[in-house]
Scaffold this motif. Sequence first.
Motif, mmCIF file in Angstrom:
data_model
loop_
_atom_site.group_PDB
_atom_site.id
_atom_site.type_symbol
_atom_site.label_atom_id
_atom_site.label_comp_id
_atom_site.label_asym_id
_atom_site.label_seq_id
_atom_site.Cartn_x
_atom_site.Cartn_y
_atom_site.Cartn_z
ATOM 1 N N PHE A 337 0.828 -1.204 0.000
ATOM 2 C CA PHE A 337 0.000 0.000 0.000
ATOM 3 C C PHE A 337 0.862 1.254 0.000
ATOM 4 N N THR A 338 2.003 1.154 0.677
ATOM 5 C CA THR A 338 2.924 2.268 0.797
ATOM 6 C C THR A 338 4.337 1.730 0.914
ATOM 7 N N ALA A 339 5.302 2.477 0.388
ATOM 8 C CA ALA A 339 6.708 2.058 0.457
ATOM 9 C C ALA A 339 7.511 2.925 1.409
ATOM 10 N N GLU A 340 6.822 3.748 2.199
ATOM 11 C CA GLU A 340 7.508 4.723 3.038
ATOM 12 C C GLU A 340 8.122 4.120 4.297
ATOM 13 N N LEU A 341 7.578 3.000 4.780
ATOM 14 C CA LEU A 341 8.006 2.470 6.070
ATOM 15 C C LEU A 341 8.919 1.264 5.966
ATOM 16 N N SER A 342 9.175 0.787 4.753
ATOM 17 C CA SER A 342 10.008 -0.398 4.591
ATOM 18 C C SER A 342 10.773 -0.309 3.285
ATOM 19 N N THR A 343 11.870 -1.038 3.220
ATOM 20 C CA THR A 343 12.636 -1.108 1.974
ATOM 21 C C THR A 343 12.254 -2.385 1.219
ATOM 22 N N ASP A 344 12.585 -2.414 -0.054
ATOM 23 C CA ASP A 344 12.332 -3.615 -0.849
ATOM 24 C C ASP A 344 13.064 -4.815 -0.253
ATOM 25 N N GLU A 345 14.265 -4.575 0.257
ATOM 26 C CA GLU A 345 15.053 -5.657 0.833
ATOM 27 C C GLU A 345 14.389 -6.217 2.100
ATOM 28 N N GLU A 346 13.809 -5.345 2.918
ATOM 29 C CA GLU A 346 13.138 -5.803 4.139
ATOM 30 C C GLU A 346 11.897 -6.624 3.810
ATOM 31 N N VAL A 347 11.131 -6.183 2.831
ATOM 32 C CA VAL A 347 9.937 -6.927 2.429
ATOM 33 C C VAL A 347 10.330 -8.288 1.857
ATOM 34 N N ALA A 348 11.361 -8.295 1.012
ATOM 35 C CA ALA A 348 11.826 -9.554 0.431
ATOM 36 C C ALA A 348 12.303 -10.518 1.519
ATOM 37 N N ALA A 349 13.006 -9.990 2.523
ATOM 38 C CA ALA A 349 13.494 -10.836 3.615
ATOM 39 C C ALA A 349 12.332 -11.408 4.424
ATOM 40 N N ALA A 350 11.286 -10.600 4.633
ATOM 41 C CA ALA A 350 10.109 -11.066 5.374
ATOM 42 C C ALA A 350 9.429 -12.213 4.637
ATOM 43 N N LEU A 351 9.283 -12.080 3.337
ATOM 44 C CA LEU A 351 8.651 -13.130 2.549
ATOM 45 C C LEU A 351 9.551 -14.357 2.428
ATOM 46 N N ASP A 352 10.857 -14.143 2.419
ATOM 47 C CA ASP A 352 11.789 -15.275 2.396
ATOM 48 C C ASP A 352 11.670 -16.100 3.679
ATOM 49 N N ARG A 353 11.477 -15.440 4.814
ATOM 50 C CA ARG A 353 11.324 -16.160 6.070
ATOM 51 C C ARG A 353 10.104 -17.091 6.011
ATOM 52 N N TYR A 354 9.023 -16.579 5.429
ATOM 53 C CA TYR A 354 7.848 -17.426 5.258
ATOM 54 C C TYR A 354 8.147 -18.572 4.302
ATOM 55 N N ARG A 355 8.774 -18.269 3.174
ATOM 56 C CA ARG A 355 9.054 -19.290 2.160
ATOM 57 C C ARG A 355 9.941 -20.392 2.741
ATOM 58 N N ASN A 356 10.924 -20.007 3.543
ATOM 59 C CA ASN A 356 11.778 -21.011 4.201
ATOM 60 C C ASN A 356 10.972 -21.870 5.174
ATOM 61 N N PHE A 357 10.000 -21.263 5.804
ATOM 62 C CA PHE A 357 9.124 -21.998 6.733
ATOM 63 C C PHE A 357 8.288 -23.041 5.981
ATOM 64 N N ILE A 358 7.662 -22.652 4.907
ATOM 65 C CA ILE A 358 6.682 -23.518 4.238
ATOM 66 C C ILE A 358 7.330 -24.586 3.377
ATOM 67 N N THR A 359 8.584 -24.390 2.986
ATOM 68 C CA THR A 359 9.252 -25.358 2.107
ATOM 69 C C THR A 359 10.192 -26.301 2.861
ATOM 70 N N ALA A 360 10.254 -26.174 4.171
ATOM 71 C CA ALA A 360 11.186 -27.007 4.956
ATOM 72 C C ALA A 360 10.849 -28.496 4.839
#
Length: 360
Positions: A337-360
């Motif tokens: 919705f907005t890019a003011e509070l996070s960087t692309d790298e932080e969002v990517a890292a957050a989604l990577d944490r989920y992806r690592n969880f679900i693919t274990a």
Amino acid sequence: MDAASTTRDERLRSHRLSAPARSVADTARHMLATQGQEFWGGRWALAARTSGRTTIRDVDAAFDGGDIVRSWTMRGTIHVIPAEDLAWVLSITGERQRRQAAAVHRAEGIDGPELDQAEAAVRAALGGGNRLTRKELFEVLELAGVSTAKQRGYHLLVALSLRGVVCQGPVVPRESGPTREQYLVLVDEWVREPATPGDPLAEYFFRFIASHGPAGARDFAWWSSLPLGTARSAAEAASDRLVVVGDEPEPQYIVAGKRPRLVPTAPQVVALPPFEEYYISYADRTVPCAPEFLTAIGPSMNGIVRPIIVARGQIVGVWTHSVAVGRHADDPIPELFTAELSTDEEVAAALDRYRNFITA
């Protein structure tokens, strides 16, 4: 720091998003009841609040070991709950949920004698440590002369769960992808040591505040689906273990004494599941979410609440992902919705944490 920012920081701590617990069982115990309508989402909600690289296998091990179960604990909705806490929570919420289901039971032709018949058949089939999938349980009911046609099977299962007869326990294995189903087991046999709080209603409110505060009686009334008057009585009963930290629009509480220890390395941007407790559990959801974004998250007309991305306590977007076999390894897709509070790298890292969880 303004009041909203302070509230968000305190809630992040209470939710163990900035103060993760040591194990899945510890997280579940702290949260008491974690929305688990989507099975994968309830498991990710626990993993996101647990320290280390917690995987879906770790959460499933807690189900398989009997530490946690899933059942319709309140609001007619499935939650993940410590096995030991299931019975006393249902002692508070079960009757109200049964009354709310009465109209559906009348429409489906489900009455007390038929539920008794269903219970007897299920107890006979599951007794002695047996476990059945939902399909197998429905076959047991059909053989006993209890129809599961159309939605009857689902409503019978909910009714038996509210009676405290069955719960969803160990996971059903699934090849090449995350498990999507649990075995049904008898509560009396599966739950080893049920807890018995001296004052269940006071304990219920205290545990809600411990995991969701700052919050008040109106929040608890929504979360638990109890009447507001009952919620206020619960707050009064638990008041000796609480601290008032605000009074708008009513007393707002956190727990007295020791609170979860903040972890400086906890991520400041997190991807959280559908029906996320940090968002859904409050009468006013504009504290973590700007009003203009509420509709995009939900609840929608069909009751869906989308997975969210939270940056420094504020909801900044949603995301999508499939848990279908094969597709569960695909990259989650963010919609900011907005890019003011996070960087692309932080969002990517957050989604990577989920992806690592679900693919274990």
